[in-house]
Design an enzyme around this catalytic site. Structure first.
Site, PDB file in Angstrom:
ATOM      1  N   HIS A   1     -14.089   4.434   0.467  1.00 36.85           N
ATOM      2  CA  HIS A   1     -13.129   4.932   1.566  1.00 36.85           C
ATOM      3  C   HIS A   1     -12.181   6.249   0.755  1.00 36.85           C
ATOM      4  O   HIS A   1     -12.466   6.275  -0.457  1.00 36.85           O
ATOM      5  CB  HIS A   1     -12.069   3.954   2.027  1.00 36.85           C
TER       6      HIS A   1
ATOM      7  N   HIS B   1       0.941  -1.136  -0.002  1.00 34.88           N
ATOM      8  CA  HIS B   1       0.155  -0.007  -0.093  1.00 34.88           C
ATOM      9  C   HIS B   1       0.949   1.260  -0.130  1.00 34.88           C
ATOM     10  O   HIS B   1       1.773   1.460   0.868  1.00 34.88           O
ATOM     11  CB  HIS B   1      -0.974  -0.035   1.327  1.00 34.88           C
TER      12      HIS B   1
ATOM     13  N   HIS C   1      -8.519   7.124  -0.183  1.00 33.28           N
ATOM     14  CA  HIS C   1      -6.988   6.738  -0.344  1.00 33.28           C
ATOM     15  C   HIS C   1      -6.102   8.121  -0.321  1.00 33.28           C
ATOM     16  O   HIS C   1      -6.614   9.050  -1.035  1.00 33.28           O
ATOM     17  CB  HIS C   1      -6.862   6.289  -1.519  1.00 33.28           C
TER      18      HIS C   1
ATOM     19  N   ASP D   1      -5.658   4.168   4.136  1.00 30.39           N
ATOM     20  CA  ASP D   1      -7.240   4.355   3.540  1.00 30.39           C
ATOM     21  C   ASP D   1      -7.637   4.873   4.765  1.00 30.39           C
ATOM     22  O   ASP D   1      -7.565   4.472   6.202  1.00 30.39           O
ATOM     23  CB  ASP D   1      -7.662   3.207   3.398  1.00 30.39           C
TER      24      ASP D   1
END
Length: 258
Positions: A230, A151, A232, A155
């Site tokens: 969500h 990642h 990011h 998030d």
């Protein structure tokens, strides 16, 4: 040839009569204010008998003259005092006005300085991109969900349509479709770093627009490569993918704890 001296046709006026005339003349001079012109030697030239008679009428005249002069002096002194008092009062009022104006100016300038300082603090402050939220997926989390293998941001938990805010002051440099990021916004921050907001359902700013801390720039969503709605969020050293830095540490360095 005989002379008749009893007729008195050429008789010299008596001393008492002359004194009475002099007194009347002095009284006339006194009533016109010309009392300073009395010549004392003219009276001193008379003999002692004449003087005793003349003093009886002259003293009241001189007294009257002095009284008028005293009143004139008193009136002039009163006028002078009144003028001086008026001048002092005017000067005091002017000084009070100047003091009040200076105080008002100082207060106004102090308020303006305080307002500018508050604005500087506001523009230099940072906020979380989603209010009252939490990090649902951390930085560098590994897995097959990310093409890079981990990642590149964090998030924030958010339902679709939640307000997304600029974390600080800056200028928008990118908007629109960002591939796996879906609808995205990239902002160049005032400190030279960049922040990125992905998976948006709506974009509310345009390239070149300046933004301030906490300003709404879009709405969260689930566009792009995502399993649900969500936000990011990334922190970068450049506007491009691959220049990411730890967003949690970045926000904390600016006073935002997530």
């Amino acid at each position: 040839m005989a002379f008749n001296c009893a007729t008195g046709k050429h008789r010299r006026p008596s001393r008492i009569k002359r004194s009475t005339v002099k007194a009347a003349g002095v009284a006339a001079l006194a009533t016109t204010g010309i009392v300073g012109g009395l010549a004392a030697p003219s009276f001193a030239a008379e003999n002692s008998v004449e003087n005793s008679v003349e003093q009886t009428g002259l003293n009241p005249v001189i007294t009257i003259g002095n009284t008028i002069a005293d009143k004139i002096d008193a009136q002039a002194e009163a006028q002078k005092s009144a003028a001086e008092e008026a001048a002092r009062k005017k000067a005091a009022e002017q000084a009070a006005r100047l003091k009040a104006a200076a105080k008002a100016k100082a207060e106004r300038e102090a308020k303006e300085r305080a307002a500018r300082a508050a604005e500087r603090r506001r523009l230099n402050s940072f906020v979380a991109p989603i209010a009252n939220s939490y990090v649902s997926t951390g930085y560098k989390t590994g897995g097959s969900l990310w093409s890079s293998g981990s990642h590149t941001g964090i998030d924030f938990h958010a339902a679709s349509g939640t307000s997304v805010h600029a974390v600080g002051a800056g200028t928008v440099v990118q908007t629109g479709w960002g591939g796996a990021y879906g609808n995205q916004i990239v902002i160049k921050m005032h400190d030279g770093t960049y922040t990125q907001y992905g998976h948006l359902s709506s974009i509310g700013v345009s390239v070149g627009q300046t933004v301030t801390p906490g300003q709404q720039i879009g709405l969260s969503g689930s566009t792009g490569n995502t399993t649900g709605p969500h936000l990011h969020f990334e922190a970068r050293t450049t506007p491009e993918y691959g220049s990411d830095i730890d967003p949690v540490a970045y926000l904390r360095s600016h006073g935002v704890h997530v």
